[in-house]
Design an enzyme around this catalytic site. Structure first.
Site, PDB file in Angstrom:
ATOM      1  N   LYS A 178       8.367   1.126  13.787  1.00  0.00           N
ATOM      2  CA  LYS A 178       7.617   2.380  13.871  1.00  0.00           C
ATOM      3  C   LYS A 178       6.789   2.383  15.160  1.00  0.00           C
ATOM      4  O   LYS A 178       5.976   1.498  15.382  1.00  0.00           O
ATOM      5  CB  LYS A 178       6.718   2.518  12.640  1.00  0.00           C
ATOM      6  CG  LYS A 178       7.515   2.566  11.328  1.00  0.00           C
ATOM      7  CD  LYS A 178       6.621   2.468  10.110  1.00  0.00           C
ATOM      8  CE  LYS A 178       6.032   1.100   9.938  1.00  0.00           C
ATOM      9  NZ  LYS A 178       5.313   0.929   8.646  1.00  0.00           N
ATOM     10  N   THR A 210      -4.965   9.064   7.855  1.00  0.00           N
ATOM     11  CA  THR A 210      -3.737   8.279   8.041  1.00  0.00           C
ATOM     12  C   THR A 210      -3.737   7.001   7.205  1.00  0.00           C
ATOM     13  O   THR A 210      -2.892   6.131   7.410  1.00  0.00           O
ATOM     14  CB  THR A 210      -3.566   7.912   9.525  1.00  0.00           C
ATOM     15  OG1 THR A 210      -4.750   7.215   9.976  1.00  0.00           O
ATOM     16  CG2 THR A 210      -3.379   9.153  10.380  1.00  0.00           C
ATOM     17  N   GLY A 212      -2.816   4.520   4.630  1.00  0.00           N
ATOM     18  CA  GLY A 212      -1.668   4.304   3.762  1.00  0.00           C
ATOM     19  C   GLY A 212      -0.367   4.941   4.216  1.00  0.00           C
ATOM     20  O   GLY A 212       0.596   4.975   3.448  1.00  0.00           O
ATOM     21  N   THR A 213      -0.289   5.395   5.455  1.00  0.00           N
ATOM     22  CA  THR A 213       0.949   6.047   5.895  1.00  0.00           C
ATOM     23  C   THR A 213       2.131   5.079   5.932  1.00  0.00           C
ATOM     24  O   THR A 213       3.260   5.454   5.610  1.00  0.00           O
ATOM     25  CB  THR A 213       0.773   6.696   7.281  1.00  0.00           C
ATOM     26  OG1 THR A 213       0.168   5.751   8.175  1.00  0.00           O
ATOM     27  CG2 THR A 213      -0.093   7.934   7.198  1.00  0.00           C
ATOM     28  N   GLY A 214       1.884   3.821   6.309  1.00  0.00           N
ATOM     29  CA  GLY A 214       2.973   2.846   6.329  1.00  0.00           C
ATOM     30  C   GLY A 214       3.495   2.541   4.940  1.00  0.00           C
ATOM     31  O   GLY A 214       4.703   2.486   4.715  1.00  0.00           O
ATOM     32  N   CYS A 215       2.570   2.348   3.998  1.00  0.00           N
ATOM     33  CA  CYS A 215       2.952   2.119   2.599  1.00  0.00           C
ATOM     34  C   CYS A 215       3.739   3.317   2.064  1.00  0.00           C
ATOM     35  O   CYS A 215       4.760   3.167   1.377  1.00  0.00           O
ATOM     36  CB  CYS A 215       1.717   1.912   1.729  1.00  0.00           C
ATOM     37  SG  CYS A 215       0.607   0.587   2.243  1.00  0.00           S
TER      38      CYS A 215
END
Length: 275
Positions: A178, A210, A212-215
């Site tokens: 990412k 933003t 927790g966007t990866g989770c």
């Protein structure tokens, strides 16, 4: 009478007490996309939108026991691994998952929180690379995490490609790096086991929400894989859904720091399939 079943998913991750990331974000995402979400808690964190102040690991035997309880009974179509804090937890997860034939295993190497807090102990990285990473059908690091895993600095496409080759040479299968931390266009790149590459670019949304966007992204990918999407389409669908969730929550204030996305901006009914 015909038997029916849910499309089930499993998240193995840490608990976020403010509900925007970790196991809570995973369950919200999987549920919003129509999947039945089971969970294994690896750690309890003390955190809010301002940051993480403490991490308490769940005993490894309890982590392993949770995994077996779900895998032996519910048998999820796809599994996601998020935050793993220490060597013992990684060993417990890797050794237990290796006992099962898992079609889709998405591993999100959560090493640093949005706030900058370190979430994986330094001595655990080598064990993560050696034992857990090769089990993943898809690994989803951001740029700082890909730098840790590859050992090189990533500043653009060329260095990202080089890092991807190094990570895949360590036993990783498909890999999504990412690119949100790189200046300029925010491009994510998928590298598959077949040697194919695909780029994904999403519209930039001006917001501080933003957390927790990866989770959330890795859980959305897991959900779409469970539903039956091929890996490149699962990533594309998850990216589009996440962008919608960020936009829907962009102007909502909750907490004093990085707030969450709006996971339920377009919830789907739980999918029921006939066997």
């Amino acid at each position: 009478m015909a038997a029916h079943r849910y499309i089930s998913t499993l998240t193995i991750a840490g608990s976020d007490s403010c509900g925007g990331a970790g196991i809570q974000a995973d369950i919200k995402t999987m549920s919003a996309l129509g999947c039945y979400a089971a969970s294994v808690i690896t750690a309890v964190t003390v955190q809010n939108t301002m940051g993480v102040s403490a991490v308490h690991a769940v005993p490894p035997e309890i982590v392993a026991g949770q995994i077996r309880a779900v895998m032996d009974d519910i048998r999820p179509q796809a599994v996601k691994v998020g935050m793993v804090n220490d060597i013992d937890t990684i060993n417990a997860i890797a050794d237990t998952l290796a006992e099962y034939d898992i079609e889709h295993l998405v591993v999100d190497p959560v090493m640093v929180a949005t706030s900058g807090a370190r979430l994986m102990q330094d001595d655990a990285v080598e064990v993560f690379i050696r034992k857990l990473m090769p089990l993943a059908t898809l690994l989803t690091p951001n740029v700082p995490e890909a730098e840790v895993l590859s050992g090189i600095t990533i500043t653009g496409k060329t260095s990202m490609d080089n890092a991807a080759r190094i990570i895949q040479d360590k036993g990783c299968q498909s890999l999504l790096i990412k690119g949100g931390h790189i200046e300029g266009r925010k491009i994510d790149r998928l590298y598959t086991t077949a040697g194919e590459e695909r780029e994904y670019e999403a519209a930039n949304v001006e917001t501080r929400n933003t957390h927790g966007t990866g989770c959330t992204l890795s859980s959305a990918i897991t959900s779409y894989l469970a539903i039956g999407y091929p890996i490149d389409d699962a990533v594309a669908a998850a990216k589009e859904w996440l962008t919608g969730a960020i936009k829907a929550g962009a102007d909502v204030e909750i907490g004093g720091g990085h707030g969450p996305v709006n996971h339920f901006y377009n919830p789907q009914k739980t999918i029921i399939k006939t066997k």
